[in-house]
Write a protein that holds these residues in place. Structure first.
Motif, short mmCIF file in Angstrom:
data_model
loop_
_atom_site.label_atom_id
_atom_site.label_comp_id
_atom_site.label_asym_id
_atom_site.label_seq_id
_atom_site.Cartn_x
_atom_site.Cartn_y
_atom_site.Cartn_z
N SER A 21 116.59 -38.42 37.83
CA SER A 21 115.69 -39.33 37.11
C SER A 21 114.43 -38.56 36.75
O SER A 21 113.72 -38.07 37.63
N GLN A 23 111.63 -39.66 35.69
CA GLN A 23 110.47 -40.36 36.23
C GLN A 23 110.27 -40.05 37.72
O GLN A 23 109.16 -39.73 38.16
N LYS A 24 111.34 -40.14 38.50
CA LYS A 24 111.23 -39.88 39.94
C LYS A 24 110.96 -38.40 40.22
O LYS A 24 110.19 -38.07 41.11
N LYS A 26 109.34 -36.31 38.30
CA LYS A 26 107.94 -36.05 37.98
C LYS A 26 107.01 -36.58 39.06
O LYS A 26 106.00 -35.97 39.39
N LYS A 27 107.36 -37.71 39.65
CA LYS A 27 106.55 -38.30 40.72
C LYS A 27 106.52 -37.38 41.95
O LYS A 27 105.48 -37.22 42.59
N VAL A 28 107.64 -36.77 42.28
CA VAL A 28 107.74 -35.91 43.46
C VAL A 28 107.17 -34.51 43.20
O VAL A 28 106.42 -33.97 44.00
N ASN A 30 105.44 -33.46 40.31
CA ASN A 30 104.31 -33.43 39.37
C ASN A 30 104.59 -32.68 38.08
O ASN A 30 103.70 -32.06 37.50
N ARG A 32 107.90 -32.46 34.67
CA ARG A 32 109.23 -32.83 34.17
C ARG A 32 110.26 -31.85 34.73
O ARG A 32 109.97 -30.68 34.92
#
Length: 72
Positions: A21, A23-24, A26-28, A30, A32
């Protein structure tokens, strides 16, 4: 799967049914997700394309395990 950022590479191990994912990721991490380019996989990881595993990687290659591996 082998990814890179800057001059480092890392491997993310997931179950066979899991997709990455954006989105996930990038969250972990920081950023793409960016797969290692084909011509750099063997140089960066020590394995040829299609055979990258989380064991005996080149020095400095980190391994991350996805929670999907816990599913029964």
């Amino acid at each position: 799967m082998a990814f890179s950022f800057e001059d480092r590479s890392f491997v993310v191990v997931t179950s066979g049914m899991t997709r990455i994912s954006n989105q996930k990721f990038k969250k972990v991490f920081n950023q793409r997700p960016r797969m290692l380019p084909h011509d750099q996989v063997e140089t960066m990881t020590g394995y040829r394309i299609g055979g990258v595993c989380p064991f005996a990687l080149n020095d400095g290659v980190k391994v991350y395990l996805d929670y999907s591996l816990k599913k029964t």
